[in-house]
Enzyme design. Structure first.
Site, mmCIF file in Angstrom:
data_model
loop_
_atom_site.group_PDB
_atom_site.id
_atom_site.type_symbol
_atom_site.label_atom_id
_atom_site.label_comp_id
_atom_site.label_asym_id
_atom_site.label_seq_id
_atom_site.Cartn_x
_atom_site.Cartn_y
_atom_site.Cartn_z
ATOM 1 C CB CYS A 159 -16.955 -3.640 6.080
ATOM 2 S SG CYS A 159 -15.332 -4.233 5.734
HETATM 3 N N1 CO8 Z 1 4.626 -4.207 -0.367
HETATM 4 C C1 CO8 Z 1 5.144 -3.767 -1.526
HETATM 5 N N2 CO8 Z 1 4.443 -3.688 -2.673
HETATM 6 C C2 CO8 Z 1 3.165 -4.087 -2.638
HETATM 7 C C3 CO8 Z 1 2.554 -4.549 -1.470
HETATM 8 C C4 CO8 Z 1 3.342 -4.610 -0.299
HETATM 9 N N3 CO8 Z 1 2.839 -5.048 0.852
HETATM 10 N N4 CO8 Z 1 1.269 -4.844 -1.730
HETATM 11 C C5 CO8 Z 1 1.071 -4.586 -3.021
HETATM 12 N N5 CO8 Z 1 2.218 -4.139 -3.583
HETATM 13 C C6 CO8 Z 1 2.444 -3.758 -4.984
HETATM 14 C C7 CO8 Z 1 1.401 -4.379 -5.898
HETATM 15 O O1 CO8 Z 1 1.737 -5.687 -6.249
HETATM 16 C C8 CO8 Z 1 1.439 -3.422 -7.066
HETATM 17 O O2 CO8 Z 1 2.550 -3.730 -7.867
HETATM 18 P P1 CO8 Z 1 2.447 -3.615 -9.474
HETATM 19 O O3 CO8 Z 1 2.148 -2.167 -9.738
HETATM 20 O O4 CO8 Z 1 3.778 -4.076 -9.932
HETATM 21 O O5 CO8 Z 1 1.296 -4.533 -9.855
HETATM 22 C C9 CO8 Z 1 1.719 -2.066 -6.420
HETATM 23 O O6 CO8 Z 1 2.309 -2.352 -5.141
HETATM 24 C C10 CO8 Z 1 0.480 -1.230 -6.210
HETATM 25 O O7 CO8 Z 1 -0.544 -2.076 -5.666
HETATM 26 P P2 CO8 Z 1 -2.035 -1.633 -5.495
HETATM 27 O O8 CO8 Z 1 -2.488 -0.931 -6.735
HETATM 28 O O9 CO8 Z 1 -2.816 -2.801 -4.993
HETATM 29 O O10 CO8 Z 1 -1.850 -0.563 -4.300
HETATM 30 P P3 CO8 Z 1 -2.902 0.455 -3.760
HETATM 31 O O11 CO8 Z 1 -2.290 1.789 -3.769
HETATM 32 O O12 CO8 Z 1 -4.244 0.272 -4.386
HETATM 33 O O13 CO8 Z 1 -3.028 0.009 -2.225
HETATM 34 C C11 CO8 Z 1 -4.638 -1.151 -0.863
HETATM 35 C C12 CO8 Z 1 -3.522 -1.273 -1.891
HETATM 36 C C13 CO8 Z 1 -4.025 -0.554 0.417
HETATM 37 C C14 CO8 Z 1 -5.173 -2.541 -0.557
HETATM 38 C C15 CO8 Z 1 -5.755 -0.217 -1.392
HETATM 39 O O14 CO8 Z 1 -6.095 -0.565 -2.699
HETATM 40 C C16 CO8 Z 1 -6.997 -0.233 -0.530
HETATM 41 O O15 CO8 Z 1 -6.983 0.006 0.649
HETATM 42 N N6 CO8 Z 1 -8.136 -0.422 -1.189
HETATM 43 C C17 CO8 Z 1 -9.406 -0.424 -0.466
HETATM 44 C C18 CO8 Z 1 -9.639 -1.802 -0.009
HETATM 45 C C19 CO8 Z 1 -10.689 -1.883 1.020
HETATM 46 O O16 CO8 Z 1 -11.138 -0.950 1.645
HETATM 47 N N7 CO8 Z 1 -11.086 -3.080 1.245
HETATM 48 C C20 CO8 Z 1 -12.019 -3.348 2.258
HETATM 49 C C21 CO8 Z 1 -11.577 -4.605 2.845
HETATM 50 S S1 CO8 Z 1 -12.172 -4.832 4.432
HETATM 51 C C22 CO8 Z 1 -13.707 -5.483 4.374
HETATM 52 O O17 CO8 Z 1 -14.447 -5.275 3.489
HETATM 53 C C23 CO8 Z 1 -14.085 -6.387 5.489
HETATM 54 C C24 CO8 Z 1 -13.975 -7.780 5.039
HETATM 55 C C25 CO8 Z 1 -14.230 -8.700 6.174
HETATM 56 C C26 CO8 Z 1 -13.107 -8.728 7.188
HETATM 57 C C27 CO8 Z 1 -12.028 -9.671 6.846
HETATM 58 C C28 CO8 Z 1 -11.145 -9.965 8.011
HETATM 59 C C29 CO8 Z 1 -9.922 -10.829 7.700
#
Ligand code: CO8
Length: 376
Positions: A159
């Protein structure tokens, strides 16, 4: 700082793929796959020996991330339930590679904005989350395609690839080892996305961005930004990871299995990176002798709208407005290192002379990179 000793960003370019992939489309194919897989494996799932594939939900995606759609380089293949990966045609060694094509498109725009041509550039850095091959460097292919003398090299910092490459360009221009440097970020993320995993299938989009960094005294573009300071930080974390690499061929496991694709502990990333990014930004502003209240615009990394809101709230005391800290991830999704550079591309021309702004990336590594800028 006089024009004689300043280093500036004098041009930015953005190339956007033509294909849009909406949340509804992604959810439709994932849920179709989940139904099929779970039906085919009903007995193992019932016996508790296999986990069912979890279904996705467009409302969750928008609420949890702010992402409404993303652009993809090739859409063909992603929506096929038996494939769920882009069908990208393999090109011959004598053809321009896909990533170089994206890079060249963004680079030409940055060069035009900077009022520069190939003869003005001494170095090309291609910096992104993945390069499509190890050698010859994509940057050298881009250099040849654009007819640039000098040298080129690739950099990978996930990133923070774009900001860290801008740092290197700043240092090269400052040291006099290059008159001007072209920094390009062809983020072709879609081949690494696991479209069968609901936790991550919605996160990424494809894009290419580019910037020209040169000496203040040679800059004659319409929008020139003095680089007042740069700041970088990395802290090792496994919470965002892909194990894909050239050694994958030597392992006994599937070289394209889920751990070889992007995967993360999103909640942990959110909790750990937000305070780090806010502290980093405060320190970056302080280091250039300014106050947070003097910053006119924040071009922040674009991973999650809630993250950006939390960070600006911590810094400004209120959630940053679209004018203060523009959001582009609703349209582009997370484009790895290009997010903050897209925000700059789309939201910098309205700044007035003397206005301060900050570009900042944060993500895998963990890595954080920033540049404090002042419009000339
Ligand atoms: N639909 C329905 N439910 C879902 C979904 C979905 N798509 N996805 C997850 N859920 C469920 C989960 O299973 C969980 O259920 P339970 O409570 O039963 O366990 C519930 O919803 C809540 O899940 P989360 O706690 O994971 O949900 P969040 O509110 O935390 O949202 C996010 C998830 C959006 C992923 C959030 O945590 C986020 O954005 N975090 C920051 C992540 C971030 O910035 N990462 C950076 C990655 S990018 C990067 O670094 C570059 C890498 C290199 C590039 C790669 C290219 C491919």
């Amino acid at each position: 700082m006089s024009a004689n000793d300043s280093v500036v960003i004098s041009g930015a370019g953005l190339w956007t793929p033509e294909h849009v992939l909406t949340n509804t489309e992604l959810v439709q194919v994932l849920n179709e796959y989940a139904d099929k897989f779970n039906e085919e494996h009903a007995s193992e799932i019932e016996a508790g020996t296999l986990e069912p594939v979890a279904k996705s939900d467009p409302d969750f995606i928008t609420k949890a991330s702010g992402i409404r759609q993303r652009f993809v380089y090739v859409k063909d293949g992603i929506m096929e339930v038996d494939r769920m990966r882009p069908r990208i045609s393999e090109r011959g060694d004598d053809e321009l590679s896909h990533q170089a094509e994206m890079a060249v498109a963004a680079a030409r725009k940055a060069l035009a904005a900077a009022n520069k041509n190939a003869a003005d550039i001494d170095a090309v850095i291609v910096s992104c989350a993945y390069t499509q091959r190890s050698y010859p460097a994509i940057a050298i292919e881009v250099q040849a395609e654009l007819g640039i003398e000098g040298f080129g090299f690739d950099m990978l910092v996930a990133c923070s690839a774009a900001t860290f490459a801008l740092h290197r360009a700043y240092e090269m221009v400052k040291a006099g080892t290059a008159r001007a440097v072209l920094v390009i970020n062809p983020e072709l993320t879609s081949p690494q996305v696991n479209y069968r995993d609901r936790d991550s299938h919605f996160i990424f989009g494809d894009v290419a961005t580019a910037m020209v960094v040169e000496r203040g005294e040679t800059a004659d573009a319409d929008h020139v930004y003095d680089i007042l300071g740069i700041k970088a930080k990395t802290v090792y974390s496994n919470n965002i990871r892909s194990n894909f690499g050239y050694v994958s061929r030597a392992f006994e496991s599937d070289p394209f299995g889920p751990d070889k694709l992007f995967h993360q502990e999103g909640r942990k990333v959110f909790k750990e990176v937000c305070p780090m990014a806010a502290d980093h930004l405060a320190a970056q502003i302080e280091a250039v002798g300014a106050d947070i209240s003097q910053v006119r615009r924040w071009w922040l990394h674009q991973a999650n709208i809630n993250m950006n809101q939390l960070i600006t709230k911590r810094l400004l005391g209120h959630v940053g407005t679209q004018d203060e800290a523009p959001i582009v991830l609703d349209e582009y999704a997370n484009t790895a290192s290009a997010g903050s550079i897209i925000a700059f591309n789309l939201h910098h021309q309205d700044l007035k002379s003397g206005d301060l702004g900050v570009i900042c990336s944060f993500g895998a590594g963990y890595s954080i990179g920033s540049l404090a800028l002042r419009k000339r």
